[in-house]
Design an enzyme around this catalytic site. Structure first.
Site, PDB file in Angstrom:
ATOM      1  N   ARG A   1       0.832  -1.215   0.000  1.00 21.80           N
ATOM      2  CA  ARG A   1       0.000   0.000   0.000  1.00 21.80           C
ATOM      3  C   ARG A   1       0.859   1.255   0.000  1.00 21.80           C
ATOM      4  O   ARG A   1       0.543   2.231  -0.658  1.00 21.80           O
ATOM      5  CB  ARG A   1      -0.922  -0.001   1.235  1.00 21.80           C
ATOM      6  CG  ARG A   1      -2.010  -1.045   1.165  1.00 21.80           C
ATOM      7  CD  ARG A   1      -2.611  -1.277   2.521  1.00 21.80           C
ATOM      8  NE  ARG A   1      -1.588  -1.762   3.466  1.00 21.80           N
ATOM      9  CZ  ARG A   1      -1.838  -2.141   4.708  1.00 21.80           C
ATOM     10  NH1 ARG A   1      -3.064  -2.096   5.171  1.00 21.80           N
ATOM     11  NH2 ARG A   1      -0.864  -2.571   5.487  1.00 21.80           N
TER      12      ARG A   1
ATOM     13  N   TYR B   1      -6.743 -15.138  12.342  1.00 24.36           N
ATOM     14  CA  TYR B   1      -5.468 -15.134  11.614  1.00 24.36           C
ATOM     15  C   TYR B   1      -4.942 -16.574  11.486  1.00 24.36           C
ATOM     16  O   TYR B   1      -4.566 -17.029  10.402  1.00 24.36           O
ATOM     17  CB  TYR B   1      -4.474 -14.247  12.362  1.00 24.36           C
ATOM     18  CG  TYR B   1      -3.037 -14.381  11.929  1.00 24.36           C
ATOM     19  CD1 TYR B   1      -2.565 -13.725  10.799  1.00 24.36           C
ATOM     20  CD2 TYR B   1      -2.133 -15.156  12.669  1.00 24.36           C
ATOM     21  CE1 TYR B   1      -1.241 -13.839  10.405  1.00 24.36           C
ATOM     22  CE2 TYR B   1      -0.810 -15.281  12.289  1.00 24.36           C
ATOM     23  CZ  TYR B   1      -0.363 -14.627  11.158  1.00 24.36           C
ATOM     24  OH  TYR B   1       0.952 -14.752  10.776  1.00 24.36           O
TER      25      TYR B   1
HETATM   26  N1  LIG Z   1       6.678 -11.585  11.573  1.00 19.07           N
HETATM   27  C1  LIG Z   1       6.381 -12.726  12.150  1.00 19.07           C
HETATM   28  O1  LIG Z   1       6.739 -12.987  13.301  1.00 19.07           O
HETATM   29  C2  LIG Z   1       5.598 -13.764  11.379  1.00 19.07           C
HETATM   30  C3  LIG Z   1       5.363 -15.014  11.999  1.00 19.07           C
HETATM   31  C4  LIG Z   1       4.653 -15.967  11.299  1.00 19.07           C
HETATM   32  C5  LIG Z   1       4.200 -15.701  10.026  1.00 19.07           C
HETATM   33  N2  LIG Z   1       4.440 -14.494   9.453  1.00 19.07           N
HETATM   34  C6  LIG Z   1       3.889 -14.240   8.132  1.00 19.07           C
HETATM   35  O2  LIG Z   1       4.867 -13.669   7.307  1.00 19.07           O
HETATM   36  C7  LIG Z   1       4.275 -12.715   6.427  1.00 19.07           C
HETATM   37  C8  LIG Z   1       4.969 -11.380   6.565  1.00 19.07           C
HETATM   38  O3  LIG Z   1       4.861 -10.906   7.858  1.00 19.07           O
HETATM   39  P1  LIG Z   1       5.510  -9.527   8.310  1.00 19.07           P
HETATM   40  O4  LIG Z   1       5.687  -9.597   9.759  1.00 19.07           O
HETATM   41  O5  LIG Z   1       6.660  -9.222   7.426  1.00 19.07           O
HETATM   42  O6  LIG Z   1       4.457  -8.370   8.113  1.00 19.07           O
HETATM   43  P2  LIG Z   1       3.041  -8.074   7.468  1.00 19.07           P
HETATM   44  O7  LIG Z   1       2.563  -6.884   8.151  1.00 19.07           O
HETATM   45  O8  LIG Z   1       2.150  -9.226   7.465  1.00 19.07           O
HETATM   46  O9  LIG Z   1       3.381  -7.734   5.975  1.00 19.07           O
HETATM   47  C9  LIG Z   1       4.124  -6.688   5.703  1.00 19.07           C
HETATM   48  C10 LIG Z   1       4.090  -6.361   4.223  1.00 19.07           C
HETATM   49  O10 LIG Z   1       2.823  -6.602   3.603  1.00 19.07           O
HETATM   50  C11 LIG Z   1       2.287  -5.365   3.118  1.00 19.07           C
HETATM   51  N3  LIG Z   1       0.840  -5.384   3.296  1.00 19.07           N
HETATM   52  C12 LIG Z   1       0.148  -5.647   4.419  1.00 19.07           C
HETATM   53  N4  LIG Z   1      -1.169  -5.532   4.187  1.00 19.07           N
HETATM   54  C13 LIG Z   1      -1.301  -5.192   2.879  1.00 19.07           C
HETATM   55  C14 LIG Z   1      -2.406  -4.910   2.050  1.00 19.07           C
HETATM   56  N5  LIG Z   1      -3.653  -4.935   2.518  1.00 19.07           N
HETATM   57  N6  LIG Z   1      -2.182  -4.586   0.756  1.00 19.07           N
HETATM   58  C15 LIG Z   1      -0.929  -4.510   0.281  1.00 19.07           C
HETATM   59  N7  LIG Z   1       0.159  -4.791   1.015  1.00 19.07           N
HETATM   60  C16 LIG Z   1      -0.033  -5.109   2.305  1.00 19.07           C
HETATM   61  C17 LIG Z   1       2.976  -4.295   3.957  1.00 19.07           C
HETATM   62  O11 LIG Z   1       3.136  -3.088   3.257  1.00 19.07           O
HETATM   63  P3  LIG Z   1       2.151  -1.837   3.378  1.00 19.07           P
HETATM   64  O12 LIG Z   1       1.847  -1.673   4.846  1.00 19.07           O
HETATM   65  O13 LIG Z   1       2.938  -0.741   2.795  1.00 19.07           O
HETATM   66  O14 LIG Z   1       0.945  -2.183   2.579  1.00 19.07           O
HETATM   67  C18 LIG Z   1       4.363  -4.909   4.134  1.00 19.07           C
HETATM   68  O15 LIG Z   1       5.148  -4.700   2.999  1.00 19.07           O
HETATM   69  C19 LIG Z   1       2.794 -12.673   6.788  1.00 19.07           C
HETATM   70  O16 LIG Z   1       2.081 -13.511   5.903  1.00 19.07           O
HETATM   71  C20 LIG Z   1       2.756 -13.222   8.182  1.00 19.07           C
HETATM   72  O17 LIG Z   1       1.535 -13.852   8.473  1.00 19.07           O
HETATM   73  C21 LIG Z   1       5.127 -13.509  10.107  1.00 19.07           C
END
Ligand SMILES: NC(=O)c1ccc[n+]([C@@H]2O[C@H](COP(=O)([O-])OP(=O)(O)OC[C@H]3O[C@@H](n4cnc5c(N)ncnc54)[C@H](OP(=O)(O)O)[C@@H]3O)[C@@H](O)[C@H]2O)c1
Length: 263
Positions: free
Chosen positions: A41, A157
């Site tokens: 976004r 989630y």
């Molecule tokens: N971090 C952890 O501890 C963890 C643990 C288990 C699984 N995961 C999984 O790994 C993945 C990444 O996690 P993350 O912690 O890096 O953060 P996240 O907040 O899930 O994703 C971050 C990225 O996705 C984009 N994003 C989020 N919502 C969006 C939307 N509606 N439209 C377009 N872009 C969107 C954000 O950019 P913008 O805000 O600029 O849109 C950002 O670039 C996820 O699927 C999460 O479930 C993460």
């Protein structure tokens, strides 16, 4: 390296690329010589990442500012990338409403279904078709250790992440004969900006850096239907799934997520 580009290049599309694990995939793929279509976004975050990538590798970048919660997100992305030879799609974005199920507004939980379920399903369908027609490519879907059992206080989630595991593994089998490798990445606690904002004091055991998640995932692409990054996470997951009774596994998860989401 060239083999990787031949199979999964020349372009990769990363949905949810502006920070955290998505940005780590972008850097890792750029270093392998893959051009990048980056979706998120916040356009300004994508611009900053593009500048960073320019210093890492001579690859092209296309920025696509789009909300993946939109019902037409996959159609728009297909249009935006219609002139690119996309060989790899990484669906990374997620919405994780945290707290007691009954206290989280229904709209927010339905938005999580849009971003975490409808989005990747539609992308796998639209781009799966294109990749199958090419006869080579990959789809990586980001799930979580919450996929394996009910995960209190991130209940919706967790349910969306179970969906992704099942979706990926079914597609892994269906698309392999068409030359498309599908991989589900079941991440544990990863030090992304989003995670660090919600993290309980002291953190969680086995936390990884986003770069390690991306690196291990890309190494497994084409070799397994699903994978868990990090040795500790693989061990913890074995314990939760194979040793503890299911009720105990859910309680353990609940104790951890309660600390994270409600404190
Ligand atoms: N971090 C952890 O501890 C963890 C643990 C288990 C699984 N995961 C999984 O790994 C993945 C990444 O996690 P993350 O912690 O890096 O953060 P996240 O907040 O899930 O994703 C971050 C990225 O996705 C984009 N994003 C989020 N919502 C969006 C939307 N509606 N439209 C377009 N872009 C969107 C954000 O950019 P913008 O805000 O600029 O849109 C950002 O670039 C996820 O699927 C999460 O479930 C993460």
């Amino acid at each position: 390296m060239d083999e990787f580009v031949a199979r999964y290049g020349p372009w990769a599309l990363i949905a949810g690329a502006s920070e955290g694990i998505g940005a780590a995939f972008a850097r890792a793929l750029a270093q392998r010589g893959v051009h990048l279509a980056l979706v998120a976004r916040r356009g300004e975050r994508l611009e900053a990442l593009e500048r960073e990538i320019a210093g890492l590798a001579p690859v092209q970048v296309r920025r696509i500012a789009l909300d993946l919660a939109r019902a037409d997100a996959a159609t728009r992305l297909e249009r935006e990338a219609s002139d690119l030879d996309v060989g790899l799609v990484v669906y990374n974005a997620a919405l994780a409403p945290a707290g007691a199920f009954l206290e989280i507004p229904l709209d927010e939980q339905l938005a999580a279904i849009d971003v975490n379920v409808r989005g990747p399903l539609a992308m796998a369908h639209r781009f799966g078709e294109r990749l199958a027609a090419r006869g080579s490519g990959g789809i990586v879907l980001l799930s979580s250790l919450t996929a394996f059992q009910g995960s209190p206080f991130v209940t919706t989630y967790g349910a969306t992440k179970s969906f992704l595991l099942s979706l990926s593994e079914g597609l892994w089998y269906e698309l392999a004969p068409r030359g498309v490798d599908v991989l589900c990445v079941l991440a544990g606690a990863t030090r992304t900006p989003n995670y660090l904002r919600q993290r309980a004091e002291g953190g969680a055991p086995g936390e990884l850096e986003p770069e390690q998640v991306a690196r291990e995932a890309l190494a497994k692409l084409g070799r397994a239907p699903s994978m868990i990054p990090g040795r500790f996470n693989r061990f913890a997951s074995q314990l939760l799934r194979r040793v503890l009774p299911r009720r105990a596994a859910i309680r353990l998860m609940g104790a951890q997520t309660r600390r994270m989401s409600l404190d």
